[in-house]
Design an enzyme around this catalytic site. Structure first.
Site, PDB file in Angstrom:
ATOM      1  N   SER A  48      62.221  38.910  46.322  1.00 10.90           N
ATOM      2  CA  SER A  48      61.095  38.127  46.835  1.00 10.90           C
ATOM      3  C   SER A  48      60.075  38.963  47.601  1.00 10.90           C
ATOM      4  O   SER A  48      60.402  39.869  48.353  1.00 10.90           O
ATOM      5  CB  SER A  48      61.610  37.036  47.760  1.00 10.90           C
ATOM      6  OG  SER A  48      60.526  36.489  48.473  1.00 10.90           O
ATOM      7  N   ALA A  58      56.233  21.717  37.221  1.00 13.14           N
ATOM      8  CA  ALA A  58      55.092  20.975  36.691  1.00 13.14           C
ATOM      9  C   ALA A  58      55.557  19.826  35.803  1.00 13.14           C
ATOM     10  O   ALA A  58      55.174  18.671  36.018  1.00 13.14           O
ATOM     11  CB  ALA A  58      54.172  21.913  35.912  1.00 13.14           C
ATOM     12  N   GLY A  59      56.395  20.146  34.831  1.00 10.25           N
ATOM     13  CA  GLY A  59      56.811  19.134  33.863  1.00 10.25           C
ATOM     14  C   GLY A  59      57.613  18.012  34.491  1.00 10.25           C
ATOM     15  O   GLY A  59      57.354  16.831  34.264  1.00 10.25           O
ATOM     16  N   GLU A  61      51.964  26.764  35.187  1.00 11.16           N
ATOM     17  CA  GLU A  61      51.614  28.114  34.753  1.00 11.16           C
ATOM     18  C   GLU A  61      51.008  28.122  33.352  1.00 11.16           C
ATOM     19  O   GLU A  61      50.298  29.065  32.983  1.00 11.16           O
ATOM     20  CB  GLU A  61      52.864  29.016  34.797  1.00 11.16           C
ATOM     21  CG  GLU A  61      52.543  30.494  34.616  1.00 11.16           C
ATOM     22  CD  GLU A  61      53.781  31.389  34.634  1.00 11.16           C
ATOM     23  OE1 GLU A  61      54.867  30.884  34.988  1.00 11.16           O
ATOM     24  OE2 GLU A  61      53.657  32.570  34.283  1.00 11.16           O
ATOM     25  N   HIS A 116      54.625  41.943  39.287  1.00  9.80           N
ATOM     26  CA  HIS A 116      55.159  41.765  40.640  1.00  9.80           C
ATOM     27  C   HIS A 116      55.653  43.108  41.174  1.00  9.80           C
ATOM     28  O   HIS A 116      56.382  43.817  40.502  1.00  9.80           O
ATOM     29  CB  HIS A 116      56.305  40.758  40.612  1.00  9.80           C
ATOM     30  CG  HIS A 116      56.634  40.212  41.958  1.00  9.80           C
ATOM     31  ND1 HIS A 116      57.231  40.974  42.921  1.00  9.80           N
ATOM     32  CD2 HIS A 116      56.423  38.995  42.504  1.00  9.80           C
ATOM     33  CE1 HIS A 116      57.381  40.232  44.011  1.00  9.80           C
ATOM     34  NE2 HIS A 116      56.902  39.039  43.784  1.00  9.80           N
ATOM     35  N   SER A 127      52.257  29.536  43.556  1.00 10.70           N
ATOM     36  CA  SER A 127      52.614  29.016  42.246  1.00 10.70           C
ATOM     37  C   SER A 127      53.358  27.695  42.370  1.00 10.70           C
ATOM     38  O   SER A 127      53.031  26.712  41.710  1.00 10.70           O
ATOM     39  CB  SER A 127      53.488  30.039  41.525  1.00 10.70           C
ATOM     40  OG  SER A 127      53.938  29.513  40.321  1.00 10.70           O
ATOM     41  N   HIS A 186      55.564  39.360  35.658  1.00  5.82           N
ATOM     42  CA  HIS A 186      56.054  38.251  36.466  1.00  5.82           C
ATOM     43  C   HIS A 186      55.389  36.909  36.168  1.00  5.82           C
ATOM     44  O   HIS A 186      56.042  35.916  35.900  1.00  5.82           O
ATOM     45  CB  HIS A 186      55.852  38.610  37.925  1.00  5.82           C
ATOM     46  CG  HIS A 186      56.317  37.575  38.889  1.00  5.82           C
ATOM     47  ND1 HIS A 186      57.601  37.098  38.883  1.00  5.82           N
ATOM     48  CD2 HIS A 186      55.676  36.923  39.899  1.00  5.82           C
ATOM     49  CE1 HIS A 186      57.734  36.196  39.843  1.00  5.82           C
ATOM     50  NE2 HIS A 186      56.586  36.060  40.451  1.00  5.82           N
ATOM     51  N   ARG A 226      49.781  41.197  45.439  1.00  7.84           N
ATOM     52  CA  ARG A 226      50.725  41.785  44.496  1.00  7.84           C
ATOM     53  C   ARG A 226      50.098  42.832  43.583  1.00  7.84           C
ATOM     54  O   ARG A 226      50.700  43.880  43.330  1.00  7.84           O
ATOM     55  CB  ARG A 226      51.333  40.675  43.637  1.00  7.84           C
ATOM     56  CG  ARG A 226      52.228  39.792  44.451  1.00  7.84           C
ATOM     57  CD  ARG A 226      52.709  38.606  43.683  1.00  7.84           C
ATOM     58  NE  ARG A 226      53.623  37.836  44.512  1.00  7.84           N
ATOM     59  CZ  ARG A 226      54.142  36.672  44.177  1.00  7.84           C
ATOM     60  NH1 ARG A 226      53.824  36.132  43.017  1.00  7.84           N
ATOM     61  NH2 ARG A 226      54.968  36.052  44.972  1.00  7.84           N
ATOM     62  N   GLY A 262      58.565  20.475  28.803  1.00 10.87           N
ATOM     63  CA  GLY A 262      58.909  21.351  29.914  1.00 10.87           C
ATOM     64  C   GLY A 262      59.392  20.547  31.100  1.00 10.87           C
ATOM     65  O   GLY A 262      58.907  19.438  31.360  1.00 10.87           O
TER      66      GLY A 262
END
Lengths: 639, 246, 214
Positions: free
Chosen positions: A285, A45-46, A426, A267, A441, A402, A331, A41
């Site tokens: 958004s 993160a990756g 995630e 979401h 996130s 979402h 949310r 990924g």
């Protein structure tokens, strides 16, 4: 019964991470060179993990299914990234950020992990600024902030509505620097199809080269999964059409526990579905709720044009129900409230499955220019898709799948139950409990990759310095490859009549209807049977044209859909097991008189970690009890 | 609605491709162009035929994966959008639509409408970064940046790397793409330190990869889905000469 | 240094500088040509003599020739690279360029080159002694040529093409040199447009007057 050890350091909450870092083992530079790490990924993160590990001197192999690492779906995050900088002097602190996340997650997240995420949030912002991410600034040359749902301070850093893109491209540039230096080798258009476990440790992966169809073996001393969530289970979601949980699922089948699979965030503000062939739902958004007011007509089935409905005939239902937070409730709350109104027959548009998000008052008060500078590109995007301008009439929005709070179970070190296998971003379950707050996130995923994993993985790799490079000729690799080939051959040889997508669409509908914004026992049981039936049909009637040894997008999709059936089943299992409502998981059997979620802390204050028993092909539950030492567990209220 | 499609089909990089005609009556004005192709593909799959291969991922105009040359325009005839945002309401019932992959020596066709844009990554790898290690950053407010410069930097930074600039340019030049990255960093203090090395390395790589030369036609700007300005190209030229003579 | 000489951007800067130099020269040449409108051959021939014999001008002449050669050579090399950059052409191509004439620079340039060769044969080579003729009476030679309808038409067409070439060239050179600015670029574009009309028109007036009036 539990085998789970979350490895949370002892001591006061605020000192745990420092203490961990002070006592964790290190790997010296000469040894790092000899250690291989696979990162799957290239999202925030990756890519942040791969580039940081490259900077440290490990030999990193980074994989993504896209043609370029820059396209991972972190790119689509819009609103912002949180940090406890308190640049606004509005009373923010690491503790406040931590507390908001714990409360926002409805007391189903691990205190120590969340506190650490809040601690490193400031480092993340500093790092992004240093590598040139163009966050919005004020005229003094300092970074600007805005406010997001579920909190009472302005701690969100942003780059117009493209914060995710800017953070991801910043990280992509760091990754490129390491590729340039030869520390990271990039493998684009490669899909991970299995995890290789040798002597109980994660030692490599099997991938398919998506251009040639070749099956490849890659070995390493540790494997990091940064493969995102499973929100595409609903088929229509705000995710990229190719986003998928297959890598995490394969790891799960090889021994990694899957935690809280039923915790899926819907979401509240996405553009409603417009046609039957729609491939995805586009997010608008959450930041829009700063200035936009959500309403439906007070009269049922009122089909007048929104602009002609006078104020007194409008029901600003979020402001009515939640006066303290108004349109900025979290949310899950906003989504359910919109669903409640639409289900009761007050929804707008032809389908009745939409509510208004109105900027009239904000434009009147602040001027069109101010609104344009804040949301210009979002408004344009909305107009491009729907053909109407939010400057002239309200946006129409509806909730959409979402983000998945659930994911692979990880301990404090972000290691799964398979030694040497890590899950970050995630793809793990760790920081958001039963509901994620906006803009946290990007924060968590970058924190994991830049500032947490590089420390914790060293603690594991320090024991691996005597392990030579792992040969891919070992029998475990051979077996895993064979298994992968068998599955692919099976899929391609069905030669039925229906596309993988058609099954995916049906599955998505089942999950949305019965395991979406609200769930009940009857529906879940029904869904389980339907999923099982659909899976049987799939293996009878799937059509994958083309061959194995070529670029074959239908084969890719089929493989993913095959896994979705199993993910769906586990989601249903988990949702059935958790008879309480908490965060995004709303069990209709467990609600207050006012229709709010009702938690059951006595029975369910735990993380549900599911183990896959491959011999019996069943799932077994392990509970990690959640202990709240720092915060008082209260009823979550935004009224 | 009905559309008469003429689509480039090519089995793989080494095969010879050709246009294939599809008379497709399953479209509707609410669909996006890619959803129309999805619908067409569904029919092909159900008949056991190979679907038309094309790249797409986010379907919301930001990942840069999609991109095809539609009726003579990269991303189709509507300005400022990607192919995934192109709505079928922009086409007439019964219209002829020619769909081709990006054409450039530096973007070889992999299959049908999919091209290999790895050369873009190679250019970024050559120097599109700021060399700051994780953990060494000062507090964000230790580096104030003039708002105007920061905003301009953002305007350059929104490039999605789709390749439409190369596809649009009669010379298949990558100057807009490269200059957007160079410009992003050239305008902020963090990026100035290695500005010289960056622009030299990126341009050298760009030249090696077989892109054409810029002749300032402006087609790239006109077709860029993010409407990135050719001012970036001028800025990069300046950066380059300054780097060379200083 | 080799990356500097070999770089695509360096070739372009050479093109731009050489081009701008040629653009300046056009103005000087036009000033000279206007003497052709005088009934007295003296001023023009004197000026031509001065241009041919002054040592400073001779140095400039070398620079000018270098400018021509570089502009043409790099122009052709860049164009060949550009063609090679797209080995497979599009089936259907719409008009997307902002600058219309930018598409045809190699063709307009080619036509100007043909004109230049004929012009050299008629005048410059005479001066060098490569072609027979009276190099002290260019006035007379010019007037003779401008009595030939074919030559006048050819001359006018070449000027029209030159205008097309200049139209893109002027602004393009500034862009290549990195001079693009929100406020000034529109001015540059306007000056470029004006130049590409006025200068060729100035040249065109001379044969028209000579042919029709004199």
């Amino acid at each position: 019964m539990t085998k789970l050890n979350s490895k949370i350091p002892s001591g006061p909450l605020a000192e745990k991470w420092t203490k961990y870092k002070d006592t964790a083992n290190l790997v010296n530079p000469a040894n790092k060179k000899k250690l291989d790490v696979i990162v799957v990924g290239t999202g925030l993160a990756g890519a942040s993990a791969a580039s940081s590990l490259g900077e440290l001197g490990y030999q990193v192999k980074n994989f993504c299914y896209q043609d370029s690492s820059r396209r991972a779906h972190s790119v689509a995050a819009q609103g912002g990234i949180n940090a406890a900088k308190n640049y606004r002097n509005d009373g923010d602190s690491i503790y406040h950020l931590f507390y908001d996340m714990i409360k926002g997650g409805d007391y189903r997240a691990r205190e120590a992990n969340v506190y650490r995420a809040a601690q490193v949030s400031n480092d993340v912002i500093d790092h992004f600024t240093a590598i040139g991410v163009p966050f919005a600034r004020d005229y003094g040359g300092n970074l600007d902030n805005r406010s997001f749902g579920g909190v009472q301070v302005s701690r969100t850093f942003y780059a117009k509505g493209l914060t995710g893109q800017q953070c991801l491209l910043g990280t992509y540039s760091s990754l490129n620097r390491q590729i340039n230096k030869g520390m990271v080798t990039m493998y684009p258009r490669q899909e991970m199809l299995d995890l290789v476990v040798i002597d109980g440790k994660a030692r490599g992966i099997i991938t398919r080269n998506l251009i040639t169809g070749e099956i490849e073996r890659h070995s390493a001393h540790a494997v990091v999964l940064a493969t995102g969530g499973y929100g595409t289970i609903y088929y229509l979601s705000t995710l990229a059409v190719n986003s998928n949980p297959s890598a995490a699922w394969k790891a799960h089948k090889k021994g990694a526990y899957f935690a809280n699979p039923s915790f899926v965030q819907i979401h509240p503000t996405s553009i409603p579905q417009l046609n039957d062939f729609q491939a995805k739902l586009t997010l608008m958004s959450e930041s829009l709720r700063n200035d936009g007011r959500i309403w439906v007509p007070k009269a049922k089935g009122d089909k007048r044009h929104a602009n002609t409905i006078p104020n007194e005939e409008r029901d600003y239902f979020l402001e009515r129900r939640y006066p303290a937070f108004g349109n900025l409730v979290p949310r899950d709350v906003a989504s359910r409230a919109a669903k409640e109104r639409c289900d009761a027959g007050y929804g707008v548009s032809d389908t009745g499955l939409a509510v208004n998000l109105d900027f009239r008052d904000a434009i009147q008060k602040q001027g069109k220019k101010a609104i344009e500078s804040k949301y210009g590109n979002l408004f344009e995007m909305y107009e491009t898709i729907t053909g109407t301008s939010p400057y002239d009439e309200p946006m129409r929005i509806y909730p959409a799948g979402h983000y998945t709070m659930g994911g692979l179970w990880v301990d404090y070190e972000l290691m799964t139950t398979v030694p040497g296998l890590y899950a970050i971003g995630e793809s793990n379950f760790s920081d958001h409990g039963a509901n994620r707050l906006g803009a946290s996130s990007l924060m968590q995923t970058s924190g994991d990759g830049y500032f947490i994993l590089p420390y914790t993985i060293a603690n594991y790799l320090s024991d691996e310095i005597r392990t030579p490079r792992i040969s891919t000729d070992l029998k475990e690799f051979e077996e895993a490859e064979k298994e992968v080939m068998n599955q692919l051959e099976k899929l391609i040889s069905i030669k039925g009549t229906k596309s993988a997508t058609s099954f995916h669409r049906k599955l998505g509908k089942i999950m949305w209807d019965y395991c979406g914004m609200s769930r009940n026992e009857e529906g879940l049981n029904k869904a389980r049977v339907m999923v099982k039936k659909l899976k049987e049909d799939f293996y009878k009637d799937l059509m994958v044209p083309g061959g194995l040894n070529e670029l074959n997008q239908e084969l890719e999709k089929a493989g993913r859909v095959a896994d979705y059936f199993d993910v769906a089943d586990l989601m249903i299992t988990d949702a059935l097991n958790r008879t309480e409502s908490c965060g995004a998981h709303f069990r209709e059997e467990s609600q207050t008189e006012e229709g709010e979620a009702k938690r059951n802390d006595a029975d369910f204050m735990y993380v549900a970690a599911w183990e896959y028993n491959s011999s019996k092909q069943i799932h077994q539950l392990h509970k990690e009890d959640l202990k709240y030492e720092e915060v008082e567990v209260k009823v979550r209220s935004y009224k | 609605m009905r559309v008469k499609l003429k689509i480039w089909r090519q089995k793989d990089a080494n095969s010879k491709g050709a246009f294939v005609n599809y008379d497709f009556d399953g479209a509707s004005p609410e669909m996006s162009f890619l959803e129309m192709l999805d619908a067409l593909n569904t029919r092909l799959i159900e008949k056991g035929e190979d679907p038309i291969a094309f790249d797409s991922d986010c379907r919301e105009g930001i990942c840069g994966a999609c991109g095809m040359y539609i009726n003579g325009y990269p991303h189709g005839p509507v300005k400022g959008i990607t192919t995934c945002h192109l709505s079928m309401r922009y086409f007439k019932d019964g219209q002829n639509i020619v769909v081709e992959p990006w054409r450039s020596k530096a973007f070889p066709v992999i299959r049908d409408l999919i091209v290999d844009r790895n050369s873009f990554d190679k250019i970024q790898v050559a120097g599109g970064f700021i060399s700051t290690n994780v953990g060494s950053a000062p507090d964000s407010h230790a580096i104030p940046v003039i708002k105007e410069k920061s905003d301009h930097s953002f305007d350059s930074a929104i490039c999605i790397g789709c390749g439409a600039c190369v596809a649009a340019c009669k010379n298949a030049s990558a100057m807009l793409f490269v200059s957007a990255k160079v410009s992003q960093y050239a305008q902020i203090p963090q990026g100035k330190i290695e500005a010289k090395e960056r622009v030299e390395a990126m341009i050298q790589k760009m030249d090696e990869l077989g892109f054409g030369n810029c002749t300032n036609t402006g087609a790239c700007e006109a077709q860029c889905p993010k409407e990135i300005s050719v001012i970036n190209i001028a800025r990069m030229n300046r950066e380059f000469y300054v780097a060379k003579i200083s | 240094m080799s990356s500097f000489l070999g770089s695509s951007l360096t070739k372009k800067i050479v093109m731009a500088f050489a081009g701008l130099f040629l653009i300046m020269f056009l103005l000087v040449h036009l000033g000279l040509n206007l003497f052709l409108l005088s009934d007295d051959p003296g001023p023009f021939n004197k000026a031509a003599h001065f241009m041919a014999s002054n040592p400073v001008i001779k140095i400039f002449e070398l620079v000018l020739m270098g400018g021509f050669l570089l502009h043409i050579l790099w122009g052709v090399i860049l164009q060949i690279q550009n063609w090679l950059a797209r080995p497979v052409r599009y089936k259907k191509m719409a008009e997307t360029q902002i600058s219309f004439f930018s598409k045809y620079m190699i063709y307009t340039g080619g036509i100007i080159l043909i004109f230049l060769i004929i012009h050299f044969v008629n005048f410059y080579f005479v001066k060098l002694g490569l072609v027979e003729g009276d190099h002290e009476n260019f006035y007379g030679m010019a007037h003779e040529l401008f009595q030939l309808p074919g030559y006048v038409v050819f001359y006018l067409v070449a000027l029209l093409i030159l205008g097309f070439h200049l139209n893109h060239a002027f602004q393009s050179a500034f862009q290549t040199l990195g001079l693009n600015h929100e406020t000034y670029t529109p001015c540059i574009k306007f000056v470029g447009l004006a130049y590409s009309i006025v200068v060729p028109a100035g040249y065109a007036v001379i044969p028209l007057i000579i042919y029709f009036v004199k």
